[in-house]
Write a protein that holds these residues in place. Structure first.
Motif, PDB file in Angstrom:
ATOM      1  N   GLU A 191       0.930  -1.235  -0.212  1.00 16.05           N
ATOM      2  CA  GLU A 191      -0.139  -0.054  -0.069  1.00 16.05           C
ATOM      3  C   GLU A 191       0.863   1.252  -0.143  1.00 16.05           C
ATOM      4  OE1 GLU A 191      -3.490   2.052   2.759  1.00 16.05           O
ATOM      5  OE2 GLU A 191      -3.038   0.051   3.210  1.00 16.05           O
ATOM      6  N   GLY A 192       0.600   2.262  -0.757  1.00 17.63           N
ATOM      7  CA  GLY A 192       1.321   3.395  -1.078  1.00 17.63           C
ATOM      8  C   GLY A 192       2.402   2.999  -1.787  1.00 17.63           C
ATOM      9  N   GLY A 193       2.656   2.017  -2.526  1.00 13.86           N
ATOM     10  CA  GLY A 193       3.785   1.736  -3.217  1.00 13.86           C
ATOM     11  C   GLY A 193       3.945   2.111  -4.948  1.00 13.86           C
ATOM     12  N   TYR A 194       4.597   1.867  -5.674  1.00 18.71           N
ATOM     13  CA  TYR A 194       4.776   2.569  -6.794  1.00 18.71           C
ATOM     14  C   TYR A 194       4.220   1.409  -7.803  1.00 18.71           C
ATOM     15  CZ  TYR A 194       7.612   6.023  -4.980  1.00 18.71           C
ATOM     16  OH  TYR A 194       8.105   7.262  -4.348  1.00 18.71           O
ATOM     17  N   PRO A 195       2.909   1.774  -8.449  1.00 21.71           N
ATOM     18  CA  PRO A 195       2.323   0.682  -9.505  1.00 21.71           C
ATOM     19  C   PRO A 195       3.121   0.992 -10.894  1.00 21.71           C
ATOM     20  CG  PRO A 195       0.967   2.797  -9.224  1.00 21.71           C
ATOM     21  CD  PRO A 195       2.255   2.833  -8.412  1.00 21.71           C
ATOM     22  N   GLY A 196       2.405   0.010 -11.745  1.00 26.04           N
ATOM     23  CA  GLY A 196       3.147   0.399 -13.221  1.00 26.04           C
ATOM     24  C   GLY A 196       4.083  -0.876 -13.620  1.00 26.04           C
ATOM     25  N   GLN A 197       4.139  -0.874 -14.923  1.00 22.82           N
ATOM     26  CA  GLN A 197       4.946  -2.284 -15.345  1.00 22.82           C
ATOM     27  C   GLN A 197       6.160  -2.042 -15.151  1.00 22.82           C
ATOM     28  OE1 GLN A 197       3.820  -4.995 -16.541  1.00 22.82           O
ATOM     29  NE2 GLN A 197       5.759  -5.651 -17.102  1.00 22.82           N
ATOM     30  N   TYR A 198       6.728  -0.733 -15.336  1.00 19.06           N
ATOM     31  CA  TYR A 198       8.138  -0.354 -15.092  1.00 19.06           C
ATOM     32  C   TYR A 198       8.741  -1.066 -14.025  1.00 19.06           C
ATOM     33  CZ  TYR A 198       7.614   3.286 -11.765  1.00 19.06           C
ATOM     34  OH  TYR A 198       7.204   4.107 -10.495  1.00 19.06           O
ATOM     35  N   ILE A 199       8.086  -0.977 -12.696  1.00 19.58           N
ATOM     36  CA  ILE A 199       8.447  -1.875 -11.491  1.00 19.58           C
ATOM     37  C   ILE A 199       8.598  -3.259 -11.850  1.00 19.58           C
ATOM     38  CG2 ILE A 199       7.984  -2.528  -9.291  1.00 19.58           C
ATOM     39  CD1 ILE A 199       8.928   0.494  -9.199  1.00 19.58           C
ATOM     40  N   ALA A 200       7.752  -3.955 -12.491  1.00 19.93           N
ATOM     41  CA  ALA A 200       7.936  -5.187 -12.700  1.00 19.93           C
ATOM     42  C   ALA A 200       9.157  -5.512 -13.848  1.00 19.93           C
ATOM     43  CB  ALA A 200       6.664  -5.782 -13.559  1.00 19.93           C
ATOM     44  N   ASP A 201       9.446  -4.554 -14.602  1.00 20.64           N
ATOM     45  CA  ASP A 201      10.485  -4.709 -15.575  1.00 20.64           C
ATOM     46  C   ASP A 201      11.531  -4.404 -14.902  1.00 20.64           C
ATOM     47  OD1 ASP A 201       8.648  -4.922 -17.766  1.00 20.64           O
ATOM     48  OD2 ASP A 201       8.684  -2.851 -18.422  1.00 20.64           O
ATOM     49  N   ILE A 202      11.724  -3.667 -13.716  1.00 19.77           N
ATOM     50  CA  ILE A 202      13.129  -3.366 -13.142  1.00 19.77           C
ATOM     51  C   ILE A 202      13.184  -4.771 -12.452  1.00 19.77           C
ATOM     52  CG2 ILE A 202      13.988  -2.386 -11.126  1.00 19.77           C
ATOM     53  CD1 ILE A 202      12.693   0.290 -12.175  1.00 19.77           C
ATOM     54  N   ALA A 203      12.247  -5.174 -11.807  1.00 18.16           N
ATOM     55  CA  ALA A 203      12.288  -6.650 -11.028  1.00 18.16           C
ATOM     56  C   ALA A 203      13.107  -7.605 -11.941  1.00 18.16           C
ATOM     57  CB  ALA A 203      11.195  -6.952 -10.296  1.00 18.16           C
ATOM     58  N   GLN A 204      12.405  -7.763 -13.047  1.00 15.62           N
ATOM     59  CA  GLN A 204      12.749  -8.867 -14.050  1.00 15.62           C
ATOM     60  C   GLN A 204      14.172  -8.462 -14.473  1.00 15.62           C
ATOM     61  OE1 GLN A 204      11.396 -11.466 -14.888  1.00 15.62           O
ATOM     62  NE2 GLN A 204      13.129 -12.036 -16.161  1.00 15.62           N
ATOM     63  N   ALA A 205      14.448  -7.386 -14.728  1.00 17.52           N
ATOM     64  CA  ALA A 205      15.922  -7.182 -14.880  1.00 17.52           C
ATOM     65  C   ALA A 205      16.912  -7.496 -13.893  1.00 17.52           C
ATOM     66  CB  ALA A 205      16.073  -5.664 -15.247  1.00 17.52           C
ATOM     67  N   LEU A 206      16.496  -7.062 -12.734  1.00 22.10           N
ATOM     68  CA  LEU A 206      17.516  -7.501 -11.514  1.00 22.10           C
ATOM     69  C   LEU A 206      17.599  -8.978 -11.355  1.00 22.10           C
ATOM     70  CD1 LEU A 206      16.286  -4.910  -8.914  1.00 22.10           C
ATOM     71  CD2 LEU A 206      18.467  -4.793 -10.360  1.00 22.10           C
ATOM     72  N   LEU A 207      16.466  -9.826 -11.539  1.00 22.74           N
ATOM     73  CA  LEU A 207      16.513 -11.065 -11.396  1.00 22.74           C
ATOM     74  C   LEU A 207      17.278 -11.891 -12.696  1.00 22.74           C
ATOM     75  CD1 LEU A 207      12.895 -11.825 -10.270  1.00 22.74           C
ATOM     76  CD2 LEU A 207      14.969 -12.269  -9.017  1.00 22.74           C
ATOM     77  N   GLU A 208      17.419 -11.132 -13.681  1.00 22.87           N
ATOM     78  CA  GLU A 208      18.281 -11.870 -14.655  1.00 22.87           C
ATOM     79  C   GLU A 208      19.801 -11.512 -14.492  1.00 22.87           C
ATOM     80  OE1 GLU A 208      17.048 -10.028 -18.102  1.00 22.87           O
ATOM     81  OE2 GLU A 208      15.136 -10.953 -18.309  1.00 22.87           O
ATOM     82  N   ARG A 209      19.935 -10.432 -13.625  1.00 21.67           N
ATOM     83  CA  ARG A 209      21.338 -10.311 -13.313  1.00 21.67           C
ATOM     84  C   ARG A 209      21.854 -11.096 -12.196  1.00 21.67           C
ATOM     85  NH1 ARG A 209      22.220  -3.604 -12.201  1.00 21.67           N
ATOM     86  NH2 ARG A 209      21.900  -2.884 -14.283  1.00 21.67           N
ATOM     87  N   HIS A 210      20.722 -11.212 -11.441  1.00 19.93           N
ATOM     88  CA  HIS A 210      20.906 -12.049  -9.891  1.00 19.93           C
ATOM     89  C   HIS A 210      20.119 -13.151  -9.876  1.00 19.93           C
ATOM     90  CE1 HIS A 210      23.814  -8.686  -9.051  1.00 19.93           C
ATOM     91  NE2 HIS A 210      22.798  -7.771  -9.474  1.00 19.93           N
ATOM     92  N   PRO A 211      20.165 -14.221 -10.556  1.00 20.25           N
ATOM     93  CA  PRO A 211      19.198 -15.236 -10.527  1.00 20.25           C
ATOM     94  C   PRO A 211      18.949 -15.819  -9.005  1.00 20.25           C
ATOM     95  CG  PRO A 211      20.627 -15.807 -12.317  1.00 20.25           C
ATOM     96  CD  PRO A 211      21.117 -14.553 -11.360  1.00 20.25           C
ATOM     97  N   GLN A 212      20.036 -15.764  -8.040  1.00 27.01           N
ATOM     98  CA  GLN A 212      19.958 -16.271  -6.874  1.00 27.01           C
ATOM     99  C   GLN A 212      19.145 -15.348  -5.878  1.00 27.01           C
ATOM    100  OE1 GLN A 212      22.510 -14.660  -8.341  1.00 27.01           O
ATOM    101  NE2 GLN A 212      23.591 -13.247  -7.016  1.00 27.01           N
ATOM    102  N   TRP A 213      18.817 -14.019  -6.420  1.00 22.18           N
ATOM    103  CA  TRP A 213      18.011 -13.263  -5.476  1.00 22.18           C
ATOM    104  C   TRP A 213      16.439 -13.695  -5.405  1.00 22.18           C
ATOM    105  CZ3 TRP A 213      19.446  -7.457  -6.997  1.00 22.18           C
ATOM    106  CH2 TRP A 213      20.504  -7.126  -6.372  1.00 22.18           C
ATOM    107  N   SER A 214      16.112 -14.639  -6.398  1.00 24.68           N
ATOM    108  CA  SER A 214      14.649 -15.315  -6.254  1.00 24.68           C
ATOM    109  C   SER A 214      14.369 -16.041  -4.954  1.00 24.68           C
ATOM    110  CB  SER A 214      14.522 -16.019  -7.387  1.00 24.68           C
ATOM    111  OG  SER A 214      15.396 -17.138  -7.593  1.00 24.68           O
ATOM    112  N   ASP A 215      15.296 -16.574  -4.296  1.00 21.50           N
ATOM    113  CA  ASP A 215      15.256 -17.457  -3.195  1.00 21.50           C
ATOM    114  C   ASP A 215      15.870 -16.869  -1.965  1.00 21.50           C
ATOM    115  OD1 ASP A 215      13.798 -19.307  -4.707  1.00 21.50           O
ATOM    116  OD2 ASP A 215      15.702 -20.268  -5.258  1.00 21.50           O
ATOM    117  N   ALA A 216      16.562 -15.620  -2.276  1.00 21.92           N
ATOM    118  CA  ALA A 216      17.303 -14.825  -0.959  1.00 21.92           C
ATOM    119  C   ALA A 216      16.362 -14.291  -0.201  1.00 21.92           C
ATOM    120  CB  ALA A 216      18.435 -13.877  -1.516  1.00 21.92           C
ATOM    121  N   PRO A 217      16.620 -14.288   1.217  1.00 27.48           N
ATOM    122  CA  PRO A 217      15.797 -13.423   2.252  1.00 27.48           C
ATOM    123  C   PRO A 217      15.844 -12.181   1.883  1.00 27.48           C
ATOM    124  CG  PRO A 217      17.335 -15.136   3.141  1.00 27.48           C
ATOM    125  CD  PRO A 217      17.899 -15.040   1.691  1.00 27.48           C
ATOM    126  N   GLU A 218      14.779 -11.310   1.919  1.00 31.37           N
ATOM    127  CA  GLU A 218      14.608  -9.854   1.472  1.00 31.37           C
ATOM    128  C   GLU A 218      15.413  -9.226   2.220  1.00 31.37           C
ATOM    129  OE1 GLU A 218      10.558  -8.686   0.792  1.00 31.37           O
ATOM    130  OE2 GLU A 218      10.186 -10.198  -0.619  1.00 31.37           O
TER     131      GLU A 218
END
Length: 546
Positions: A191-218
């Motif tokens: 709640e109060g966060g940033y909506p939009g596809q660009y956030i999902a695109d950034i998330a995808q780009a980071l996971l492609e850089r760092h696949p291990q982040w998908s299971d890492a503790p936040e």
């Protein structure tokens, strides 16, 4: 003969009159030479007699008549007459008027540039959007206007640094990181966060850089996600501005003020000036001393600095970097910042009327604009560029005063017609370049230029407009109003089109090439040069063909 040369002639006439009549008139520091509204009244007009008559002990018309007689006798001036309460209207000889065309061609890109603001160091901060999302419609006006203001300031001799203040400190960056983390793990943004596809695109780009982040503790990756997501979004902002033709000399990080301990240092410096006090566990700046409506908290009782403390530290940082003038370009919702920013300047020992300028831009609307599919809830600048074109968008935004609300009509901006101001001016430039190509192909040269041959009435109007360009640029710089350049270009384009209809640069049929054709070729080149120079100040291209 240019307006500056006419000013020199008027000053010389005043000196001559002083000597002949035993007077002690001084040429006004603000001596004005401008084009009369009615062209029948001459090429130029001045109100110097109205300004100086009282000092001379004469009526304005009497002083005007004396000065007009002396001006009429000067080389290059065909006639000088007194009109109304004491205005002097001046008509130039054709050769004197036409000589400006050759001067323009010789000066090239430097024509219109001056030393009006030489020695002034100016920091221009504009756009400065949070690096948490794409640039949108609200940032568009200042991107165009701010860059155009910086360009006219440089043309007037100012030493200008355009600066983007990156708001990369504070809670919005944590919310940004939380939004990206949520998308990385398939959750809705908080709640109060940033909506939009660009956030999902950034998330995808980071996971492609760092696949291990998908299971890492936040909590383990949060700081790195925040840093890399910020870099990606800032790169998107830079790329969008590049596409818009806006380049910044300085990208200044707000976070650097925290990392360098500049906030604590600035509080101490202001305390040493005698304007900081402690009350209720908080640290305050006594801004009411300088006209603010209330004193401002710098450090809260819990020890955390306020955003106002960042403002103060940032101002002092600009001051330390040697900028005499600090110009802030703020949005329509920032009127409340004017008093507090001026108070910071005064508390720092500066003159708030000279060392800081705050320009407020009004909102804009674009008829028919759609919300961005990528950003979701905004009209994105990137989409506007793709839809309307950078040239049309930039010119249209900069041709209206910043303090006037603006609604853009896409149908007009996309049209190839005289109703579209940027097309009208660009077409004039392309037409002038085409005229030169055709003239050269017909054997017309410009080697033996005789300015006296530029005697058609449309040529007098066009030459007068060309001579006025340096004054327009200097005035636009002084007033921070690039729209004056745009309106001038439209007037110049109109004068050129009328001249084009009345005068031939290329010979017709078997007609021989004459010196008149050559003179007109120089005038055509001069017009193209001034149009190109003015469009450059607006950040708009000057096409050779359309």
């Amino acid at each position: 003969m240019t307006p500056e040369e006419l000013k020199d002639a008027i000053a010389a006439a005043i000196s001559q009159l002083n000597e002949e009549r035993g007077l002690s008139i001084e040429a006004p520091a603000s001596l004005v030479v401008e084009r009369p509204k009615n062209r029948a009244h001459g090429d130029w007009s001045t109100n110097v007699a109205l300004q100086s008559a009282k000092r001379a002990g004469l009526s304005p018309r009497e002083l005007g008549a004396d000065l007009a007689a002396l001006l009429s006798a000067r080389e290059g001036i065909a006639r000088a007459d007194v009109a109304g309460p004491g205005f002097i209207n001046i008509t130039l000889e054709a050769a004197a008027a036409g000589a400006v065309a050759a001067d323009i061609v010789a000066a090239g890109r430097d024509y219109g540039r001056s030393d009006e603001l030489a020695g002034e160091t100016i920091n221009m901060e504009f756009v400065s959007a949070n690096p948490t999302g794409p640039l949108h419609l609200g940032h568009t006006r200042w991107a165009a206007l701010g860059d155009a203001i910086a360009r006219v300031l440089r043309a007037a001799g100012g030493s200008v640094a355009s600066e983007y203040y990156i708001n990369d400190a504070g809670s919005q960056m944590e919310t940004f990181a939380d939004s990206v983390l949520a998308r990385m793990h398939g959750r809705d943004v908080p709640e109060g966060g940033y909506p939009g596809q660009y956030i999902a695109d950034i998330a995808q780009a980071l996971l492609e850089r760092h696949p291990q982040w998908s299971d890492a503790p936040e909590d383990e990756i949060r700081a790195q996600v925040r840093a890399e997501a910020y870099e990606l979004q800032l790169a998107d902002i830079r790329s969008t501005l590049d596409d818009f033709g806006v380049a910044f000399d300085v990208w200044f990080s707000e976070q650097s003020l925290y990392d360098s301990n500049a906030l604590a240092t600035s509080v101490q410096r202001l305390r040493e000036q005698g304007h900081v006090y402690d009350e209720g566990g908080a640290v305050w700046l006594r801004t009411t001393t300088f006209g603010d409506d209330k004193d401002r908290v710098l450090i809260r009782a819990d020890g955390n600095p306020t955003y106002f403390a960042s403002d103060a530290a940032y101002y002092l940082n600009k001051r330390d970097r040697g900028y005499e003038r600090k110009v802030y370009l703020l949005g329509a919702d920032h009127h409340g910042y004017v008093g507090r920013l001026k108070a910071i300047a005064a508390a720092a020992g500066d003159d708030p009327e000279a060392n800081i300028e705050i320009l407020i831009g009004q909102l804009i609307k674009v008829n028919g604009a759609k919300l961005s599919k990528r950003a979701g809830n905004i009209i994105e600048l990137r989409d506007l560029i793709d839809w309307l074109g950078a040239d049309a968008l930039r010119y249209s935004l900069a041709r209206i005063p910043a303090d006037s609300p603006l609604t853009l009509d896409p149908e007009v901006l996309r049209s190839a017609s005289a109703d579209n101001p940027v097309y009208y001016v660009q077409y004039a430039h392309a037409r002038a370049r085409g005229v030169e190509r055709n003239a050269r192909a017909a054997g017309v040269g410009a080697e033996d230029f005789d300015p006296a041959l530029l005697s058609d009435p449309t040529e007098a109007v066009l030459l007068s407009a060309l001579a006025d360009y340096p004054r327009v640029v200097a005035q636009a710089a002084r007033l921070r109003e690039p729209h004056r350049v745009a309106r001038y270009l439209e007037s110049l384009a109109a004068a050129f089109h009328k001249w084009y209809d009345a005068c031939r640069v290329s010979p017709r049929g078997d007609e021989e090439v004459t010196a008149t054709h050559s003179a007109r070729l120089v005038l055509d080149r001069a017009t193209a040069q001034v149009l190109a120079n003015g469009l450059e100040l607006m950040g708009v291209s000057a096409p050779e063909r359309m």
